[in-house]
Scaffold this motif. Structure first.
Motif, PDB file in Angstrom:
ATOM      1  N   ASN A 199       0.951  -1.089  -0.011  1.00 57.74           N
ATOM      2  CA  ASN A 199       0.035   0.088  -0.035  1.00 57.74           C
ATOM      3  C   ASN A 199       0.840   1.084  -0.055  1.00 57.74           C
ATOM      4  OD1 ASN A 199      -1.576   2.414   1.304  1.00 57.74           O
ATOM      5  ND2 ASN A 199      -3.034   0.815   1.235  1.00 57.74           N
ATOM      6  N   THR A 213       2.242   2.926   3.397  1.00 58.45           N
ATOM      7  CA  THR A 213       3.292   2.593   4.124  1.00 58.45           C
ATOM      8  C   THR A 213       4.558   3.498   4.027  1.00 58.45           C
ATOM      9  OG1 THR A 213       4.087   1.130   2.219  1.00 58.45           O
ATOM     10  CG2 THR A 213       2.663   0.141   3.793  1.00 58.45           C
ATOM     11  N   GLU A 219       2.416  -7.311   8.049  1.00 61.13           N
ATOM     12  CA  GLU A 219       1.524  -8.145   7.611  1.00 61.13           C
ATOM     13  C   GLU A 219       1.354  -8.330   6.066  1.00 61.13           C
ATOM     14  OE1 GLU A 219      -1.499  -8.428  11.397  1.00 61.13           O
ATOM     15  OE2 GLU A 219      -2.044  -6.892   9.859  1.00 61.13           O
ATOM     16  N   TYR A 242      -6.561 -14.983   2.791  1.00 58.86           N
ATOM     17  CA  TYR A 242      -7.870 -14.618   2.347  1.00 58.86           C
ATOM     18  C   TYR A 242      -8.689 -15.705   1.468  1.00 58.86           C
ATOM     19  CZ  TYR A 242      -6.996  -9.908   4.327  1.00 58.86           C
ATOM     20  OH  TYR A 242      -6.718  -8.909   4.946  1.00 58.86           O
ATOM     21  N   GLN A 280      -8.875  -5.980  -1.490  1.00 63.96           N
ATOM     22  CA  GLN A 280      -9.753  -5.056  -0.894  1.00 63.96           C
ATOM     23  C   GLN A 280      -8.979  -4.761   0.400  1.00 63.96           C
ATOM     24  OE1 GLN A 280     -13.543  -6.482  -0.238  1.00 63.96           O
ATOM     25  NE2 GLN A 280     -14.308  -4.373   0.543  1.00 63.96           N
ATOM     26  N   ASP A 281      -8.442  -5.590   1.298  1.00 69.08           N
ATOM     27  CA  ASP A 281      -7.996  -5.167   2.490  1.00 69.08           C
ATOM     28  C   ASP A 281      -6.768  -4.542   2.150  1.00 69.08           C
ATOM     29  OD1 ASP A 281     -10.119  -6.054   4.113  1.00 69.08           O
ATOM     30  OD2 ASP A 281      -8.861  -7.561   5.239  1.00 69.08           O
ATOM     31  N   GLY A 337      -7.359  -0.881   1.479  1.00 68.75           N
ATOM     32  CA  GLY A 337      -7.814  -0.205   2.729  1.00 68.75           C
ATOM     33  C   GLY A 337      -7.066  -0.201   3.974  1.00 68.75           C
ATOM     34  N   GLY A 338      -5.852  -0.572   3.470  1.00 68.52           N
ATOM     35  CA  GLY A 338      -4.695  -0.293   4.771  1.00 68.52           C
ATOM     36  C   GLY A 338      -4.675  -1.398   5.816  1.00 68.52           C
ATOM     37  N   ARG A 339      -5.650  -2.698   5.777  1.00 65.64           N
ATOM     38  CA  ARG A 339      -5.625  -3.306   6.825  1.00 65.64           C
ATOM     39  C   ARG A 339      -4.621  -4.447   6.891  1.00 65.64           C
ATOM     40  NH1 ARG A 339     -10.749  -1.605   5.706  1.00 65.64           N
ATOM     41  NH2 ARG A 339     -10.948  -2.869   3.918  1.00 65.64           N
ATOM     42  N   VAL A 340      -3.932  -4.462   5.586  1.00 65.86           N
ATOM     43  CA  VAL A 340      -2.380  -5.113   5.581  1.00 65.86           C
ATOM     44  C   VAL A 340      -1.696  -4.335   4.853  1.00 65.86           C
ATOM     45  CG1 VAL A 340      -3.483  -7.686   5.834  1.00 65.86           C
ATOM     46  CG2 VAL A 340      -3.389  -6.693   3.594  1.00 65.86           C
TER      47      VAL A 340
END
Length: 324
Positions: free
Chosen positions: A132, A135, A155, A185, A193-194, A197-200
């Motif tokens: 992303n 980061t 992650e 996933y 998608q994650d 969204g910055g979740r990983v």
């Protein structure tokens, strides 16, 4: 009656019986064919399957329907195919993980070498390590440096336990002596998608899945997991040339079906799928998505699967990787 004439009659009768047995195996088995894909819609497997299924349906005069059965790194779809219809009306676009990796990591309710029969290799392609843009990591060297400075903080997403994207991360952890966290996933689309969204922070993605987001700057490509750079991203180095020679973790998808499907039907599927994979328009469409078509004989696919199983089995044992 002369012996020569008797042999001629016997041979003719045998050929007739063999021909009738083939005639009894209607093809296509049904007017609607199911092509099972072990990952959610939107990822590389789904993209390739839809390109191939369209041409396949046109060639055989049937409606080829994609059945996305994501989950457990593709194992749910492979179990379904192994225990599914045995008339040849269901074929599986199988993947490297469930076919050659997962059996070394966990107890499966099916045996890919006993319960599934090879038809033909489909496509192969490397993954791309992308992060992303939020980061702040812009190069592969920075990724490794961050991971070394922050153990278990970085992650990365994968398409499931035992998938090529998972094993690429494990292999990099071992060779670079870093400790990242694997987040599985049900396919490329939800992983992406994650990531967006910055979740990983990172994902060993396919080019087709990440392409649009690389182009608009949301994702930063760092390195390629295969032995060569991608023609579509010539400036992005391979991991092997970035200080880790020998690193090679490519993804591949192959066509298989229940081992209970009659051999004449499996052979016919091989003929039809190979024809599609050699079709110029299909080759171009797959190449445009960073996918390389690889039509093979049934025997060639069986040998390749055995080789891959031995390779990944050794790595899994050395790394003590499980499907937990």
């Amino acid at each position: 009656m002369k012996m020569k004439n008797i042999l001629t009659i016997i041979f003719g009768a045998a050929v007739g019986l063999f021909s009738c047995s083939l005639c009894a195996q209607e093809f296509p088995p049904k007017k609607t064919i199911t092509m099972v894909v072990g990952f959610a819609a939107g990822g590389a497997a789904d993209t390739a399957a839809r390109i191939i299924s369209k041409k396949l349906g046109e060639n055989i005069g049937a409606n080829v329907v994609i059945d996305n059965r994501g989950g457990a790194g593709g194992n749910i779809a492979h179990q379904f195919a192994a225990n599914g219809p045995t008339d040849g009306s269901t074929i599986l676009f199988g993947s490297v993980g469930p076919l050659t990796i997962a059996p070394h990591m966990m107890k499966l309710p099916y045996d890919p070498f006993k319960d599934l029969s090879p038809i033909s290799m489909g496509v192969n392609f490397p993954n791309i390590l992308v992060v992303n843009s939020g980061t702040g990591i812009k190069t592969f060297a920075e990724y490794v440096a961050y991971a070394k400075k922050n153990p278990t903080k970085l992650e990365y997403a994968s398409t499931g336990p035992g998938s090529a994207s998972h094993l690429a991360g494990e292999l990099l952890d071992e060779m670079a002596q870093i400790e990242t966290v694997h987040v599985p996933y049900k396919g490329g689309a939800p992983a992406l998608q994650d990531l967006l969204g910055g979740r990983v922070a990172a994902y060993f993605s396919t080019y087709s899945t990440a392409q649009a987001y690389i182009e608009n700057g949301q994702l930063i490509p760092l390195a390629v997991t295969g032995p060569q750079r991608l023609k579509s991203l010539p400036k992005i180095p391979t991991i092997a040339e970035s200080g880790y020679p020998g690193f090679n973790a490519i993804n591949w998808y192959a066509f298989v079906a229940s081992s209970k499907v009659p051999v004449p039907i499996l052979d016919r599927w091989n003929v039809e799928i190979v024809k599609v994979l050699r079709s110029p328009d299909v080759v171009k469409q797959l190449n445009d998505h960073g996918l390389t078509p690889l039509p093979t004989s049934r025997e060639e696919l069986a040998k390749y699967m055995a080789k891959e199983s031995a390779t990944w089995g050794r790595i899994i044992q050395e790394r003590k990787i499980t499907g937990e």
